[in-house]
Design an enzyme around this catalytic site. Structure first.
Site, PDB file in Angstrom:
ATOM      1  N   ASP A 141      -4.132  -0.363   3.539  1.00  0.00           N
ATOM      2  CA  ASP A 141      -3.788  -0.764   2.413  1.00  0.00           C
ATOM      3  C   ASP A 141      -3.655   0.223   1.409  1.00  0.00           C
ATOM      4  O   ASP A 141      -4.735   1.164   1.574  1.00  0.00           O
ATOM      5  CB  ASP A 141      -4.360  -2.016   1.641  1.00  0.00           C
ATOM      6  CG  ASP A 141      -4.018  -2.683   0.249  1.00  0.00           C
ATOM      7  OD1 ASP A 141      -2.642  -2.463   0.039  1.00  0.00           O
ATOM      8  OD2 ASP A 141      -4.856  -2.963  -0.681  1.00  0.00           O
ATOM      9  N   HIS A 153      -1.525  -3.494  -3.449  1.00  0.00           N
ATOM     10  CA  HIS A 153      -0.683  -4.567  -2.741  1.00  0.00           C
ATOM     11  C   HIS A 153       0.120  -4.299  -1.676  1.00  0.00           C
ATOM     12  O   HIS A 153       1.287  -4.821  -1.536  1.00  0.00           O
ATOM     13  CB  HIS A 153       0.025  -5.621  -3.922  1.00  0.00           C
ATOM     14  CG  HIS A 153      -0.981  -6.256  -4.873  1.00  0.00           C
ATOM     15  ND1 HIS A 153      -1.883  -7.242  -4.637  1.00  0.00           N
ATOM     16  CD2 HIS A 153      -1.204  -5.550  -6.378  1.00  0.00           C
ATOM     17  CE1 HIS A 153      -2.731  -7.075  -5.807  1.00  0.00           C
ATOM     18  NE2 HIS A 153      -2.076  -6.598  -6.752  1.00  0.00           N
ATOM     19  N   HIS A 154      -0.333  -3.796  -0.640  1.00  0.00           N
ATOM     20  CA  HIS A 154       0.566  -3.160   0.549  1.00  0.00           C
ATOM     21  C   HIS A 154      -0.382  -3.301   1.697  1.00  0.00           C
ATOM     22  O   HIS A 154      -0.146  -2.638   2.573  1.00  0.00           O
ATOM     23  CB  HIS A 154       0.779  -1.555   0.413  1.00  0.00           C
ATOM     24  CG  HIS A 154       1.523  -1.238  -0.891  1.00  0.00           C
ATOM     25  ND1 HIS A 154       1.370  -0.157  -1.490  1.00  0.00           N
ATOM     26  CD2 HIS A 154       2.334  -2.062  -1.873  1.00  0.00           C
ATOM     27  CE1 HIS A 154       2.087   0.057  -2.665  1.00  0.00           C
ATOM     28  NE2 HIS A 154       2.653  -1.228  -2.634  1.00  0.00           N
ATOM     29  N   PRO A 155      -0.942  -4.581   2.077  1.00  0.00           N
ATOM     30  CA  PRO A 155      -1.715  -4.982   3.265  1.00  0.00           C
ATOM     31  C   PRO A 155      -0.558  -4.861   4.532  1.00  0.00           C
ATOM     32  O   PRO A 155       0.672  -5.304   4.214  1.00  0.00           O
ATOM     33  CB  PRO A 155      -2.186  -6.360   3.119  1.00  0.00           C
ATOM     34  CG  PRO A 155      -1.155  -6.951   2.146  1.00  0.00           C
ATOM     35  CD  PRO A 155      -0.876  -5.820   1.169  1.00  0.00           C
TER      36      PRO A 155
END
Length: 517
Positions: free
Chosen positions: A293, A447-449
């Site tokens: 992330d 918010h980039h899992p």
């Protein structure tokens, strides 16, 4: 029991695109299964409503484990729970990534389909870019991508001028393959409205197809395995338990729910499954691992000398990617500084009133810290334990310090004199330990899992280079979970390109072959 040729689990960004593309064949019966409903919040269409949409009833609102690297804090992870998925909630930035990011994907998979050049036709096919028609940006695709001009905040314009004065190149958006430089962000906005993936692909014409069924409010509990295949999907719909059967299954539930569904079905690390009370049917140690992330420091905050006009876009208007420690260097970005024309700070700080301050966000483009997630019980209602292991490598700690230093260097430039009254945060930082303490308090998720069902050529990878789930004949995984390593910017554009590439280059060639099942 209903039977289909293809079942797509998850109606988010990848799933909505796949449902539209793979139902183009009228002979193929397709069902799209979404746990949430149809989005009906009018605020979704308002770009400036970001990030206030987070936490509403169409947000899964996951929470991480306490993070030692961020002062023991628990981070909220917003994920969309409705048709359109996280495209309902995100900041609308459309950034493909740097070519070197995809060279890493090729190294991981041995497959040139995942290179910059290999993905370029997919990127262009999905885009209707305001710069389209130049051979690099797409024209006429379903998703609008807009590079703003006069709408950009005067604070963001001054920020861009400050970066240019320090040596950063002026670039035409973030989607040409050159990311290092200054530019407004390209946004998935048309006519002043957010355009979600659901709007772009699941148009009324697509929804009217007789061979496409969209099931909402339907949560898949587990995959029912028989003889190396998925024989049925066990789900709970509005009217109670239901079984859905399909010849082929695509998991597009995202980087949290796709691995969680596999684990609930008995596919995953044996120790995790045993602790959760799930019988192991297929040992797959990497399911849920390789979690990546992006973090952003929120933030380097400034009191404004004059009233900051409200954003006409979505508050975070310009991301400047750069090399660490040298504004004039080019190549693959290492750090990013973003201009927030609103006072964006973490929950550890008190934000000043809107219009009285602005902030610079700062982060690392390709972090090396890797975490994991695991189920804690056999049912969807059992908590998913998410441990991103933020800032656990010296690489990440060193680069985030460099990003904060770059933000402050831009922030004190004379190009911002008309806007800057004084710096509010972080204030005096005399030692590296002082800097690290501030970063730990300021860090928020970008918010980039991704990466929890990584694709690879090695047998330990969860899916192979064609995104087929190892050990199961009729399942593919197509969403952000298959990404082996992060792209430099937001991953949404890359997720769409993965789905488009699968629809155009992989599924048609493999769907009736032994490679697909």
């Amino acid at each position: 029991m209903s039977h289909y040729d293809l079942a797509i689990v998850g109606g988010g960004s990848a799933g909505a695109l796949l449902a539209a593309r793979l139902s183009e064949d009228e002979a193929r019966r397709v069902v799209l299964i979404e746990a949430g409903g149809e989005p009906d919040d009018p605020d979704i269409a308002k770009p400036a409503a970001w990030p206030a949409l987070q936490g509403r009833d169409y947000d899964w609102d996951y929470r991480t484990e306490p993070q030692p690297g961020t002062a023991g804090r628990i981070h909220h992870w917003a994920r969309g729970r409705a048709i359109g998925g996280s495209s309902l909630l995100h900041a609308m930035g459309h950034m493909r990534g740097h070519p070197a990011d995809f060279a890493d994907w090729v190294e991981a998979t041995g497959d040139q389909r995942w290179s910059w050049d290999g993905l370029l036709p997919a990127f262009m096919a999905i885009e209707d870019h305001s710069l389209g028609g130049d051979g690099i940006h797409g024209k006429g695709g379903p998703l609008p991508v807009w590079l703003p001009g006069e709408e950009v905040s005067p604070v963001a314009r001054a920020y861009i001028e400050a970066g240019a004065a320090l040596g950063l190149r002026r670039i035409r958006g973030h989607n040409t393959g050159e990311m290092v430089g200054v530019t407004p962000n390209s946004l998935t906005i048309r006519g002043g409205r957010r355009v979600t993936v659901a709007e772009a692909w699941l148009t009324p014409t697509v929804r009217a197809r007789k061979n496409l069924t969209i099931l909402t409010g339907c949560l898949v509990r587990r995959l029912k395995l028989e003889g190396g295949r998925v024989a049925a999907l066990e789900a709970v719909g509005p009217e109670g338990p239901v079984e859905i059967t399909a010849d082929e299954i695509i998991l597009s539930a995202g980087s949290i729910e796709s691995p969680a569904l596999l684990m609930r079905s008995g596919i995953g690390p044996e120790d995790v499954l045993a602790a959760a009370g799930v019988a192991c049917k297929i040992a797959a140690p990497d399911v849920g691992r390789n979690l990546r992330d992006h973090l952003l420091g929120a933030g380097n905050l400034y009191a404004a000398r004059q009233t900051v006009p409200a954003s006409r876009l979505q508050h975070s208007e310009s991301m400047a990617y750069m090399r660490a420690g040298d504004f004039s260097a080019t190549g693959r970005p290492e750090i990013v500084v973003g201009c927030g024309v609103a006072p964006i700070v973490s929950e550890r700080f008190t934000a000043p009133a809107a219009g009285t301050a602005y902030s610079f966000l700062f982060g690392v483009t390709n972090p090396t810290s890797r975490g994991s997630l695991k189920i804690t019980g056999p049912e969807p209602g059992d908590r998913v334990s998410i441990d991103p292991c933020y800032l656990q490598t010296e690489n990440d700690r060193r680069l985030v310090r460099a990003a904060l230093a770059a933000a402050r260097e831009i922030g004190k430039r004379p190009e911002l004199d008309n806007w800057r009254e004084r710096e509010l945060l972080p204030g005096s930082l005399e030692t590296t330990a002082d800097m690290d303490r501030f970063i730990a308090e300021a860090a928020i998720t970008h918010h980039h899992p991704s990466g929890t069902c990584r694709m690879g050529k090695d047998e330990a990878s969860v899916v192979d280079p064609a995104l087929k789930l190892r050990g199961v004949d009729n399942v593919h995984v197509v969403d952000g979970s298959v990404i082996p390593s992060l792209t430099a910017g937001p991953i949404h554009a890359a997720v769409l390109a993965i789905a488009e590439t699968f629809a155009r280059d992989i599924y048609p060639g493999d769907s009736r072959s032994e490679n697909f099942g």
